[in-house]
Design an enzyme around this catalytic site. Sequence first.
Site: not given
Ligand SMILES: Cc1cn([C@H]2C[C@H](O)[C@@H](COP(=O)(O)O)O2)c(=O)[nH]c1=O
Length: 242
Positions: A111, A186, A198
Amino acid sequence: MASCKSSIALNLTDRVGSSYPPRVSGEIHVIIGPMFAGKTTSLLRRIRSERNNGRNVAMIKSSKDTRYAIDSVVTHDGVKFPCWALPDLTSFRHNVGEDAYEKLDVIGIDEAQFFEDLYDFCCKVADNDGKTVILSGLDGDYLRSFGSVLDIIPLADTVTKLTARCEVCGKKAFFTFRKTAATQTELIGGADLYMPVCRQHYVNGQTVVETSRIVLESTSVHHQTTQLSCLEAATAAVLQSQ
Ligand SMILES: Cc1cn([C@H]2C[C@H](O)[C@@H](COP(=O)(O)O)O2)c(=O)[nH]c1=O
Ligand SMILES: Nc1ncnc2c1ncn2[C@@H]1O[C@H](COP(=O)(O)OP(=O)(O)O)[C@@H](O)[C@H]1O
């Protein structure tokens, strides 16, 4: 001459706050891609392989990620590895202790997109302390840009971009579509909030979201919850009809 060299080294050490010259050459390996692409799976595989080769490893994840466990990195299909869950990377050395830090060969970071001090930490650990960093994170948020991981690309020895499967058509997915109307960058979540898509279905989905938002904002629908539900329903309907 020898004393002159050591005094130069001492001065540089004072200035940069770490050993000069670096003890050994460090490395930085970056694993990126959309959600559900197998980034964490790949990171865990590499960290386990380093450990099996006798290297001292530690794993860090952002403490913002509380989805599946507090103090473990966990893949979407339940594979686990114990970790330090931290709000920032700078506190890692203090948390792990000086002796344990010195002995570390490899540091895994999951992360990585959530760490604002990612660039400085990676420079220090690889350039100055001679350790290997293997990190995995999103290169794109739901709007296709996530700063901190992209900044690491010029520092990296290797960059691996993984793909998922588009949830609508099954083709290769490079992007993450947010299924709700929330707009903050976030937003912690899994398949409840996000799906891999896609290019075609990313563009279709975003177009619907933006159009619906404009229409809803210009109509007399006052109740915000109703507006958001309308938007989400419209998006889901268009995506599923492709
Ligand atoms: C697209 C996107 C994702 N997030 C957050 C959501 C999840 O908690 C993580 C990604 O987890 P992974 O291990 O890659 O599946 O990031 C976010 O905060 N904002 C976004 O736009
Ligand atoms: N749309 C999806 N919803 C839930 N789980 C999925 C989906 N697509 C793939 N997966 C599972 O997620 C695993 C990958 O998880 P993980 O390594 O945590 O991915 P990432 O870190 O890239 O988000 C895949 O092996 C698969 O079992």
